[in-house]
Design a protein around this motif. Structure first.
Motif, PDB file in Angstrom:
ATOM      1  N   GLY A 157       0.732  -1.117  -0.095  1.00 14.86           N
ATOM      2  CA  GLY A 157       0.341  -0.009  -0.115  1.00 14.86           C
ATOM      3  C   GLY A 157       1.130   1.449   0.114  1.00 14.86           C
ATOM      4  N   SER A 158       0.299   2.278  -0.317  1.00 11.65           N
ATOM      5  CA  SER A 158       0.725   3.872  -0.802  1.00 11.65           C
ATOM      6  C   SER A 158       1.130   4.344   0.991  1.00 11.65           C
ATOM      7  N   THR A 159       0.456   3.965   2.076  1.00 10.47           N
ATOM      8  CA  THR A 159       0.630   4.155   2.795  1.00 10.47           C
ATOM      9  C   THR A 159       1.803   3.504   3.062  1.00 10.47           C
ATOM     10  N   THR A 160       1.868   1.568   3.129  1.00 11.01           N
ATOM     11  CA  THR A 160       3.305   1.446   4.516  1.00 11.01           C
ATOM     12  C   THR A 160       4.112   2.031   3.369  1.00 11.01           C
ATOM     13  N   CYS A 165      -2.637  -2.655   5.465  1.00  6.15           N
ATOM     14  CA  CYS A 165      -3.877  -0.612   4.766  1.00  6.15           C
ATOM     15  C   CYS A 165      -5.195  -1.662   4.521  1.00  6.15           C
ATOM     16  N   CYS A 166      -5.470  -0.652   3.820  1.00  7.95           N
ATOM     17  CA  CYS A 166      -7.188  -0.974   4.008  1.00  7.95           C
ATOM     18  C   CYS A 166      -7.590   0.160   3.310  1.00  7.95           C
ATOM     19  N   THR A 202     -12.603  -2.948   5.899  1.00  7.34           N
ATOM     20  CA  THR A 202     -12.966  -3.864   4.266  1.00  7.34           C
ATOM     21  C   THR A 202     -11.762  -3.207   3.613  1.00  7.34           C
ATOM     22  N   ASP A 203     -11.981  -4.153   1.988  1.00  7.77           N
ATOM     23  CA  ASP A 203     -10.803  -4.047   1.292  1.00  7.77           C
ATOM     24  C   ASP A 203     -11.359  -3.995  -0.072  1.00  7.77           C
ATOM     25  N   ASP A 260      -5.432   7.066   5.465  1.00  4.22           N
ATOM     26  CA  ASP A 260      -5.740   8.347   6.177  1.00  4.22           C
ATOM     27  C   ASP A 260      -7.357   8.797   6.501  1.00  4.22           C
ATOM     28  N   SER A 261      -7.752   9.075   6.931  1.00  4.46           N
ATOM     29  CA  SER A 261      -8.910  10.180   7.461  1.00  4.46           C
ATOM     30  C   SER A 261      -9.797   9.738   6.066  1.00  4.46           C
TER      31      SER A 261
END
Length: 250
Positions: free
Chosen positions: A101-104, A171-172, A182-183, A207-208
């Motif tokens: 994922g882009s956040t990780t 991530c999700c 969920t994903d 993210d929010s």
């Protein structure tokens, strides 16, 4: 407002509304129709939106999920904020799992400040990012999923039960106090569930903008994660609802 900032705002609005009329965007952004049409033309050229009669909608894959390359720069400041919080949870010598994922990926970019980590991941970008850091890297091999640049369905290649993961960062695509985490991809969901089962502590990173969204496949209930790392834009009522559901928010 710069054109890139304006286009990023259009994408954020589309992520919340799916379809928007041009006349609505024209008023909300307080720009001329000519400027808006130029922005839309560029977003269509970048393969980010689809133009339809009277408006535009976000361009997604058939299963409703955007490819990771399209998401890397979205909500970037928020993802960097999340990464900084996550890095404070990681100690030298930890064995960690970084989900695809882009956040990780933003978390991975900060791991050069840590020592003697064992990093387990199914993310090709994370592997590439961490190769020069001197940490031990373990890839869970399997089927390559091109849109996420990730590896799934790895049972026949990797005996993951032998791992002892201290902290897993997952991530999700949707976070809901009532409907859980969920994903879009069933394969990604299966991988996440199995890695959660062997992680001593499970951190949800999102993210929010993903709060109160519910998509295709359920990963878990909110209470099944130890911590939820998100940005400071989270609504107070949403934070309360998630914590009441058993998910502690950092």
């Amino acid at each position: 407002m710069l054109p890139t900032e304006r286009r990023a705002e259009i994408i954020q609005k589309l992520e919340k509304n799916n379809f928007l009329e041009l006349k609505t965007l024209h008023k909300e952004l307080n720009i001329s129709m000519e400027t808006l049409r130029r922005d839309v033309q560029q977003l269509v050229k970048d393969d980010l939106v689809l133009k339809e009669y009277g408006g535009i909608r976000i361009n997604k894959e058939q299963n409703g999920e955007s490819a990771i390359e399209r998401r890397l720069d979205r909500q970037l400041d928020k993802k960097k904020s999340i990464a900084q919080k996550a890095l404070k949870e990681i100690q030298d010598g930890d064995c960690i799992y970084l989900d695809s994922g882009s956040t990780t990926l933003q978390i991975a970019k900060g791991l050069d400040s840590k020592n003697n980590l064992t990093i387990v991941t199914n993310s090709i970008p994370v592997l590439i990012q961490c190769m020069e850091y001197g940490h031990s890297l373990i890839s869970i091999g399997g089927k390559i999923r091109a849109s996420e640049q990730s590896l799934t369905q790895f049972d026949f290649l990797f005996n993951f039960e032998r791992l002892n993961i201290n902290k897993g960062f997952f991530c999700c695509s949707g976070v809901s106090a009532q409907n859980g985490i969920t994903d879009y991809s069933l394969e990604e969901v299966e991988t996440r569930i199995r890695l959660m089962n062997i992680s001593q502590q499970c951190y949800l990173t999102a993210d929010s903008s993903k709060i109160n969204k519910v998509v295709t496949a359920k990963i878990s209930d909110a209470k099944d994660f130890n911590w939820f790392i998100t940005d400071d834009a989270i609504d107070h009522k949403d934070k309360q609802a998630l914590e009441t559901a058993g998910l502690k928010v950092l």
